[in-house]
Design a protein around this motif. Structure first.
Motif, PDB file in Angstrom:
ATOM      1  N   TYR A   1     -32.896-122.482  39.042  1.00 59.12           N
ATOM      2  CA  TYR A   1     -33.949-122.588  37.913  1.00 59.12           C
ATOM      3  C   TYR A   1     -35.221-123.420  38.462  1.00 59.12           C
ATOM      4  O   TYR A   1     -34.777-124.342  39.317  1.00 59.12           O
ATOM      5  CB  TYR A   1     -33.748-123.201  36.627  1.00 59.12           C
ATOM      6  CG  TYR A   1     -32.632-122.421  36.131  1.00 59.12           C
ATOM      7  CD1 TYR A   1     -32.976-121.275  35.319  1.00 59.12           C
ATOM      8  CD2 TYR A   1     -31.371-122.531  36.041  1.00 59.12           C
ATOM      9  CE1 TYR A   1     -32.084-120.502  34.492  1.00 59.12           C
ATOM     10  CE2 TYR A   1     -30.404-121.955  35.241  1.00 59.12           C
ATOM     11  CZ  TYR A   1     -30.850-120.925  34.499  1.00 59.12           C
ATOM     12  OH  TYR A   1     -29.719-120.019  33.860  1.00 59.12           O
TER      13      TYR A   1
ATOM     14  N   HIS B   1     -36.194-119.014  29.161  1.00 59.29           N
ATOM     15  CA  HIS B   1     -36.036-120.113  30.351  1.00 59.29           C
ATOM     16  C   HIS B   1     -37.083-121.014  30.303  1.00 59.29           C
ATOM     17  O   HIS B   1     -36.828-122.141  30.622  1.00 59.29           O
ATOM     18  CB  HIS B   1     -35.493-119.628  31.403  1.00 59.29           C
ATOM     19  CG  HIS B   1     -34.571-118.507  31.432  1.00 59.29           C
ATOM     20  ND1 HIS B   1     -34.572-117.144  31.102  1.00 59.29           N
ATOM     21  CD2 HIS B   1     -33.173-118.515  31.631  1.00 59.29           C
ATOM     22  CE1 HIS B   1     -33.760-116.347  31.039  1.00 59.29           C
ATOM     23  NE2 HIS B   1     -32.615-117.151  31.178  1.00 59.29           N
TER      24      HIS B   1
ATOM     25  N   HIS C   1     -32.020-115.652  24.567  1.00 58.40           N
ATOM     26  CA  HIS C   1     -32.477-116.869  25.028  1.00 58.40           C
ATOM     27  C   HIS C   1     -33.636-116.822  25.796  1.00 58.40           C
ATOM     28  O   HIS C   1     -33.557-115.666  26.743  1.00 58.40           O
ATOM     29  CB  HIS C   1     -31.664-118.053  25.608  1.00 58.40           C
ATOM     30  CG  HIS C   1     -30.861-117.765  26.765  1.00 58.40           C
ATOM     31  ND1 HIS C   1     -29.760-116.677  26.911  1.00 58.40           N
ATOM     32  CD2 HIS C   1     -31.062-117.785  28.107  1.00 58.40           C
ATOM     33  CE1 HIS C   1     -29.390-116.524  28.041  1.00 58.40           C
ATOM     34  NE2 HIS C   1     -30.353-117.228  28.938  1.00 58.40           N
TER      35      HIS C   1
ATOM     36  N   HIS D   1     -33.260-112.823  27.674  1.00 55.54           N
ATOM     37  CA  HIS D   1     -32.235-112.095  27.875  1.00 55.54           C
ATOM     38  C   HIS D   1     -31.001-112.467  27.059  1.00 55.54           C
ATOM     39  O   HIS D   1     -31.061-113.730  26.532  1.00 55.54           O
ATOM     40  CB  HIS D   1     -31.929-111.643  29.339  1.00 55.54           C
ATOM     41  CG  HIS D   1     -31.609-112.846  30.230  1.00 55.54           C
ATOM     42  ND1 HIS D   1     -31.177-112.687  31.307  1.00 55.54           N
ATOM     43  CD2 HIS D   1     -31.398-114.437  29.745  1.00 55.54           C
ATOM     44  CE1 HIS D   1     -30.692-113.839  31.919  1.00 55.54           C
ATOM     45  NE2 HIS D   1     -31.132-114.645  31.073  1.00 55.54           N
TER      46      HIS D   1
END
Ligand code: FE
Length: 209
Positions: free
Chosen positions: A159, A91, A89, A142
């Motif tokens: 995040y 981000h 995936h 990753h």
């Protein structure tokens, strides 16, 4: 019933990170400064509420611990049951992953122009105290997995956005197919960071108890 853990380290982290995002630093400087705070937070393992440390028998869990009201950052507890892993995936915002308990592996990938998924080096082994960073500028794709087949592992993620509501992607390693992905969160509740009453009562010396 066990005593509630003292959530002060998480509150201190949230306050410090709020001050840092207020400064409007360039991404690399901001990540470096938040990393210093995350390093302090994961040095100890006595503050994570039990409800944000529970594994699920089938899926990894992502418990929101705090989201900045302007969605400039969030803090999430990721809990992997034995052998559990994320899909490959991305981000779409900067992120820091700090291991709190157990151990994890993180394998970075790049997607070539023709859709081929290429592993970047070998999987990184992470133990408590280790931190890895991701972002569209430093490498954003990753796969993270619990390094243990017989016990849960937990990491604390920060995040640069409200990650559960960010439009992201998952990648098929076999053919490079890209699918939209919005992760959400595993719980409707967040921990109460703000009951500082004991601290204030302690200052009222001589007051009626
Ligand atoms: Fe990730």
């Amino acid at each position: 019933m066990s005593a509630r853990p003292d959530i002060a380290p998480l509150r201190d982290f949230v306050v410090a990170t709020t001050r840092l995002v207020e400064r409007g630093l360039p991404e690399q400087q901001l990540m470096a400064a938040v990393r210093t705070e995350l390093d302090k937070l994961i040095t100890r393992d006595d503050w994570l509420p039990e409800q944000a440390a529970r594994p699920h028998p089938e899926h990894y869990q992502q418990y929101l611990l705090h989201c900045d009201p302007l969605e400039r950052f969030c803090v999430v507890s990721f809990v992997w049951g034995p052998g559990q892993r994320t899909p490959v995936h991305d981000h779409m915002v900067w992120g820091l992953v700090g291991v709190l308990r157990g151990g994890e592996t993180s394998q970075a990938y790049v997607r070539e122009a023709d859709g081929t998924m290429t592993a970047l080096g070998s999987p990184e082994s992470l133990v408590p105290g280790d931190i890895v960073q991701v972002s569209p500028t430093v490498g954003d794709i990753h796969l993270v997995a619990n390094a243990h087949a017989d016990r849960p592992s937990i990491s604390i993620h920060v995040y640069g956005g409200n990650i559960g509501a960010v439009a992201r992607h998952v990648y098929d390693l076999a053919n490079g197919a890209v699918k939209p992905f919005v992760s959400g969160y595993s719980s409707l509740d967040t921990p109460n960071l703000w009951d500082r009453s004991a601290q204030v009562r302690a200052t009222l010396s001589g007051a009626a108890s």
